[in-house]
Scaffold this motif. Structure first.
Motif, PDB file in Angstrom:
ATOM      1  N   SER A   1       0.807  -1.010   0.095  1.00 15.67           N
ATOM      2  CA  SER A   1       0.146   0.039   0.090  1.00 15.67           C
ATOM      3  C   SER A   1       0.991   1.089   0.033  1.00 15.67           C
ATOM      4  N   ALA A   2       1.817   1.362   0.860  1.00 13.10           N
ATOM      5  CA  ALA A   2       2.696   2.310   0.907  1.00 13.10           C
ATOM      6  C   ALA A   2       3.657   2.721  -0.352  1.00 13.10           C
ATOM      7  N   LEU A   3       3.859   1.542  -1.020  1.00 18.22           N
ATOM      8  CA  LEU A   3       4.638   1.576  -2.271  1.00 18.22           C
ATOM      9  C   LEU A   3       3.801   2.027  -3.103  1.00 18.22           C
ATOM     10  N   ILE A   4       2.448   1.803  -3.565  1.00 18.18           N
ATOM     11  CA  ILE A   4       1.813   2.189  -4.321  1.00 18.18           C
ATOM     12  C   ILE A   4       1.347   3.645  -4.237  1.00 18.18           C
TER      13      ILE A   4
ATOM     14  N   LEU B   1       4.693   5.756  -5.342  1.00 23.51           N
ATOM     15  CA  LEU B   1       5.182   5.658  -6.583  1.00 23.51           C
ATOM     16  C   LEU B   1       4.046   6.436  -7.361  1.00 23.51           C
ATOM     17  N   SER B   2       2.654   6.598  -7.107  1.00 27.71           N
ATOM     18  CA  SER B   2       1.697   7.273  -7.343  1.00 27.71           C
ATOM     19  C   SER B   2       2.110   9.093  -7.345  1.00 27.71           C
ATOM     20  N   ARG B   3       2.386   9.148  -6.262  1.00 22.14           N
ATOM     21  CA  ARG B   3       2.890  10.666  -5.732  1.00 22.14           C
ATOM     22  C   ARG B   3       4.100  10.876  -6.477  1.00 22.14           C
ATOM     23  N   ALA B   4       4.845   9.991  -6.959  1.00 23.73           N
ATOM     24  CA  ALA B   4       6.160  10.253  -7.894  1.00 23.73           C
ATOM     25  C   ALA B   4       5.540  10.632  -9.329  1.00 23.73           C
ATOM     26  N   LEU B   5       4.537  10.321  -9.680  1.00 22.19           N
ATOM     27  CA  LEU B   5       4.136  10.649 -10.994  1.00 22.19           C
ATOM     28  C   LEU B   5       3.083  12.051 -10.758  1.00 22.19           C
TER      29      LEU B   5
ATOM     30  N   ALA C   1      18.925  -4.741  -5.709  1.00 23.13           N
ATOM     31  CA  ALA C   1      19.812  -4.359  -4.517  1.00 23.13           C
ATOM     32  C   ALA C   1      19.836  -2.821  -4.261  1.00 23.13           C
ATOM     33  N   GLN C   2      19.013  -1.838  -4.889  1.00 25.09           N
ATOM     34  CA  GLN C   2      18.865  -0.616  -4.746  1.00 25.09           C
ATOM     35  C   GLN C   2      17.511  -0.409  -3.888  1.00 25.09           C
ATOM     36  N   LEU C   3      16.748  -1.531  -3.533  1.00 22.93           N
ATOM     37  CA  LEU C   3      15.670  -1.149  -2.866  1.00 22.93           C
ATOM     38  C   LEU C   3      16.075  -1.271  -1.297  1.00 22.93           C
ATOM     39  N   ALA C   4      15.730  -0.271  -0.643  1.00 25.44           N
ATOM     40  CA  ALA C   4      15.934  -0.300   0.959  1.00 25.44           C
ATOM     41  C   ALA C   4      15.419  -1.080   1.636  1.00 25.44           C
ATOM     42  N   ALA C   5      14.263  -1.582   1.224  1.00 28.00           N
ATOM     43  CA  ALA C   5      13.455  -2.809   1.892  1.00 28.00           C
ATOM     44  C   ALA C   5      14.125  -4.127   1.521  1.00 28.00           C
ATOM     45  N   PRO C   6      14.563  -5.031   2.308  1.00 25.74           N
ATOM     46  CA  PRO C   6      15.434  -6.015   2.039  1.00 25.74           C
ATOM     47  C   PRO C   6      14.444  -7.389   1.689  1.00 25.74           C
ATOM     48  N   GLY C   7      14.886  -8.326   0.880  1.00 26.29           N
ATOM     49  CA  GLY C   7      14.282  -9.495   0.786  1.00 26.29           C
ATOM     50  C   GLY C   7      13.514  -9.542  -0.411  1.00 26.29           C
ATOM     51  N   LEU C   8      13.443 -10.929  -0.950  1.00 25.82           N
ATOM     52  CA  LEU C   8      12.543 -11.219  -2.210  1.00 25.82           C
ATOM     53  C   LEU C   8      11.222 -10.674  -2.113  1.00 25.82           C
ATOM     54  N   HIS C   9      10.594 -10.824  -0.644  1.00 29.95           N
ATOM     55  CA  HIS C   9       9.253 -10.576  -0.525  1.00 29.95           C
ATOM     56  C   HIS C   9       8.949  -9.098  -0.858  1.00 29.95           C
ATOM     57  N   ASN C  10       9.979  -8.300  -0.495  1.00 30.26           N
ATOM     58  CA  ASN C  10       9.838  -6.704  -0.704  1.00 30.26           C
ATOM     59  C   ASN C  10       9.773  -6.509  -1.887  1.00 30.26           C
ATOM     60  N   ALA C  11      10.710  -7.094  -2.694  1.00 32.30           N
ATOM     61  CA  ALA C  11      10.969  -7.098  -4.198  1.00 32.30           C
ATOM     62  C   ALA C  11       9.522  -7.270  -5.195  1.00 32.30           C
TER      63      ALA C  11
ATOM     64  N   ALA D   1      11.343   5.833  -8.778  1.00 32.22           N
ATOM     65  CA  ALA D   1      11.040   6.372  -7.539  1.00 32.22           C
ATOM     66  C   ALA D   1      11.085   5.200  -6.216  1.00 32.22           C
ATOM     67  N   LEU D   2      11.458   3.844  -6.701  1.00 37.02           N
ATOM     68  CA  LEU D   2      11.508   2.817  -5.713  1.00 37.02           C
ATOM     69  C   LEU D   2      12.908   3.011  -4.809  1.00 37.02           C
ATOM     70  N   ALA D   3      13.875   3.833  -5.564  1.00 38.97           N
ATOM     71  CA  ALA D   3      14.986   4.136  -4.714  1.00 38.97           C
ATOM     72  C   ALA D   3      14.730   4.859  -3.663  1.00 38.97           C
ATOM     73  N   ARG D   4      13.858   5.770  -3.758  1.00 34.12           N
ATOM     74  CA  ARG D   4      13.693   6.697  -2.506  1.00 34.12           C
ATOM     75  C   ARG D   4      12.382   6.492  -1.524  1.00 34.12           C
ATOM     76  N   PHE D   5      12.205   5.064  -1.790  1.00 39.31           N
ATOM     77  CA  PHE D   5      10.974   4.567  -0.809  1.00 39.31           C
ATOM     78  C   PHE D   5      11.733   4.259   0.592  1.00 39.31           C
ATOM     79  N   ARG D   6      11.283   4.818   1.599  1.00 41.53           N
ATOM     80  CA  ARG D   6      11.979   4.167   2.930  1.00 41.53           C
ATOM     81  C   ARG D   6      10.852   3.170   3.573  1.00 41.53           C
ATOM     82  N   PRO D   7      11.573   2.072   4.149  1.00 40.45           N
ATOM     83  CA  PRO D   7      10.992   0.847   4.699  1.00 40.45           C
ATOM     84  C   PRO D   7      10.116   1.463   5.757  1.00 40.45           C
ATOM     85  N   LEU D   8       8.798   0.469   5.854  1.00 38.30           N
ATOM     86  CA  LEU D   8       8.191   0.789   7.017  1.00 38.30           C
ATOM     87  C   LEU D   8       8.791   0.275   8.565  1.00 38.30           C
ATOM     88  N   PRO D   9       8.514   1.203   9.547  1.00 41.02           N
ATOM     89  CA  PRO D   9       9.045   0.668  10.854  1.00 41.02           C
ATOM     90  C   PRO D   9       8.456  -0.530  11.080  1.00 41.02           C
TER      91      PRO D   9
END
Length: 451
Positions: free
Chosen positions: A125-128, A131-135, A257-267, A290-298
């Protein structure tokens, strides 16, 4: 149901968490001085009186007789729709609704992407929204992710990204796109059985004109195969992960590798977000950088940093054994001591035990009310790593320090709710950070609201 439909009726609000407070505020705005009753716990009575002095407050769990005195009860999500008292009052004519249902009733023409799933729904949800705001699209992010929809009542957005829990999927009105990220067993105490949990989760498919689902989950594919407008992510033809990249078909779009949120599931969560934008006609390829600027959720595989010679990772949001396995997969190849256990909802730990038998963590510390059950299952299976059983989180951190090598990882990924010892997963995560020695403030989720 709309708020105007409640005028002149006997109305109660059940629950005084953030959802309940948002419902009271919305009802006051639309119904003025109409009498309103609140069912809350005894510990919440003083706070409720301070919040709204005109409320009639009833402390404690209402029975069917009390509930049936009302025409409509606005229920908070955490209150099971299958409570015997609720069902009995419903049979006598009391209607039950929610803040989610009321928001949809007030906003029938809103453009909505609703996201659910056992795991991944908050991040997706946060990614959508990100990314939408990036547009350049005015986008709202709300729902189960931490902002009740009624708190945004009357506000405008071009796109609404709404996270729905399994408690809320049946409350959604018609919507443009539904996204289901995953489907495992969870919340059996609320739903009563695994089959009912699955059925409730999949109610989102009934509301969604188009449905986007994870192609890597056979059970999810089978249960949604009859949806007339079903799309998939995770297939080679669409958005998927391959050779270290997020890909669109054969086109490599973004390095994992440029995703700040680690793991296959986050990809895969990123694939779901991009596929969702594409499904509603947006330029997903243009949004992908804009995926590069996404900060992982706490509290979701959140790296806290290095301290005292260990690396600390806070995955307190993990409330199922399969989520714990996903966290361990993201740290593959490192020496990881994992802290598991908490409130016992009767979930099946066999998949976790089987995985640890095949590829054990460096060490496993079991804690909480189901810690003994997990420890026993691991020992019976002959899992070949140190296994400890302690009472609480502080003891678990102390044991982890003893058994984790220098430069190893201490991972809190409990696979269980926190209610046996903490108010919620966030409080558990903050306590873990403090025990690890980090003097940091773990803030809430960025991007909630309209932006």
């Amino acid at each position: 149901m709309r708020l105007a439909d409640l005028a002149g009726r006997r109305v109660a609000v059940w629950g005084f968490g953030r959802e309940g407070r948002a419902a009271i505020h919305a009802l006051r705005r639309h119904a003025g001085e109409q009498p309103l009753t609140l069912f809350c716990s005894a510990a919440e009575v003083d706070a409720a009186r301070a919040f709204d002095a005109a409320l009639e407050i009833v402390a404690g769990e209402p029975d069917a007789t009390r509930l049936s005195r009302f025409d409509v009860v606005v229920k908070s999500p955490g209150i099971s729709a299958y409570k015997p008292a609720l069902l009995a009052a419903q049979a006598q004519g009391t209607q039950f609704t929610s803040g989610t249902a009321l928001w949809f009733g007030e906003n029938p023409d809103a453009r909505v992407i609703a996201v659910t799933g056992t795991k991944g729904k908050s991040t997706t949800s946060a990614l959508i929204a990100h990314l939408s705001r990036a547009l350049g699209i005015r986008t709202a992010l709300a729902g189960n992710i931490g902002l009740p929809l009624l708190e945004l009542l009357g506000q405008q957005a071009d796109l609404w990204v709404i996270e729905l829990s399994s408690f809320q999927t049946g409350e959604a009105g018609p919507l443009e796109l539904g996204v289901i990220t995953s489907l495992y067993e969870e919340h059996l105490d609320w739903h009563g059985s695994r089959e009912r949990y699955v059925a409730d989760k999949l109610k989102l498919a009934d509301a969604a004109r188009t449905l986007l689902v994870n192609a890597l989950q056979p059970a999810l594919l089978e249960r949604t195969q009859n949806h007339s407008q079903r799309l998939l992510f995770g297939t080679p033809e669409g958005w998927h992960v391959s050779d270290g990249f997020i890909c669109r078909g054969e086109q490599a779009v973004f390095p994992v590798a440029q995703l700040a949120a680690p793991g296959l599931h986050n990809a895969l969560n990123a694939c779901a977000a991009l596929a969702a934008l594409e499904a509603v006609g947006m330029d997903a390829l243009a949004a992908a950088p804009a995926l590069a600027r996404f900060r992982p959720l706490p509290h979701r595989l959140q790296p806290l940093g290095a301290h005292d010679g260990w690396h600390w990772v806070n995955d307190s949001i993990s409330t199922t054994p399969l989520a714990t396995l996903a966290a361990l997969e993201s740290l593959h190849g490192r020496a990881v001591t994992v802290l598991v256990g908490g409130h016992d909802r009767g979930l099946d730990w066999a998949p976790f035990v089987d995985a640890m038998h095949s590829a054990p963590a460096h060490a496993i510390v079991c804690m909480g009310s189901n810690g003994g059950r997990i420890e026993t299952a691991l020992l019976v299976a002959g899992v070949a790593c140190p296994i400890m059983h302690v009472a609480d989180l502080a003891s678990a951190v102390a044991e982890a320090k003893t058994h984790t090598p220098h430069d190893g990882v201490i991972l809190l990924s409990p696979g269980a709710p926190s209610f046996d010892q903490f108010k919620d997963y966030a409080e558990r995560g903050r306590r873990f950070a403090a025990l690890a020695g980090f003097d940091v403030t773990i803030t809430g989720i960025e991007g909630l609201g309209i932006g």
